[in-house]
Write a protein that holds these residues in place. Sequence first.
Motif, PDB file in Angstrom:
ATOM      1  N   ILE A  83      74.512  29.925 109.365  1.00  0.00           N
ATOM      2  CA  ILE A  83      75.031  28.612 109.757  1.00  0.00           C
ATOM      3  C   ILE A  83      73.916  27.570 109.677  1.00  0.00           C
ATOM      4  CG2 ILE A  83      75.963  27.271 111.708  1.00  0.00           C
ATOM      5  CD1 ILE A  83      78.002  29.054 110.329  1.00  0.00           C
ATOM      6  N   GLY A  84      72.712  27.924 110.126  1.00  0.00           N
ATOM      7  CA  GLY A  84      71.580  27.003 110.058  1.00  0.00           C
ATOM      8  C   GLY A  84      71.212  26.648 108.629  1.00  0.00           C
ATOM      9  N   LEU A  85      71.212  27.632 107.742  1.00  0.00           N
ATOM     10  CA  LEU A  85      70.920  27.364 106.332  1.00  0.00           C
ATOM     11  C   LEU A  85      72.002  26.489 105.700  1.00  0.00           C
ATOM     12  CD1 LEU A  85      69.601  30.826 105.159  1.00  0.00           C
ATOM     13  CD2 LEU A  85      68.329  28.689 105.224  1.00  0.00           C
ATOM     14  N   ALA A  86      73.255  26.759 106.041  1.00  0.00           N
ATOM     15  CA  ALA A  86      74.346  25.941 105.492  1.00  0.00           C
ATOM     16  C   ALA A  86      74.239  24.500 105.989  1.00  0.00           C
ATOM     17  CB  ALA A  86      75.697  26.541 105.879  1.00  0.00           C
ATOM     18  N   PHE A  87      73.930  24.310 107.272  1.00  0.00           N
ATOM     19  CA  PHE A  87      73.794  22.962 107.808  1.00  0.00           C
ATOM     20  C   PHE A  87      72.596  22.248 107.177  1.00  0.00           C
ATOM     21  CE2 PHE A  87      72.238  19.946 111.050  1.00  0.00           C
ATOM     22  CZ  PHE A  87      73.329  19.108 111.070  1.00  0.00           C
TER      23      PHE A  87
END
Length: 105
Positions: A83-87
Amino acid sequence: MSNQHQSSSAGNHRHRLEGPRNHYISYIVSIVLTMLAFAVVLYGGLDRTFIIFFLVGLAVVQVIFQLAYWMHMKDRGHFFPIIGLAFGTFVALTAVAAGVYWLWW
């Protein structure tokens, strides 16, 4: 007491270990993707726009492949890093789009 120990150990799932086979395969695929990128650039007979889009596509595939296999993002327990990488990707692409819009219009 021994019944509790047996029942608790029976409920545990064994962690499946990855052998070196997956690492060999992922290393070979990474080398093939890199060689393909070099081959397309060295050939030179293709349209420049096609080469750029093809290289960006190969780079995206390489990043996803590296994250999945070398950084083990395909395994359980990596939901929040994904999720952090996608954000972060969303924020970076938004910043690039805003910069392009600001400079050209």
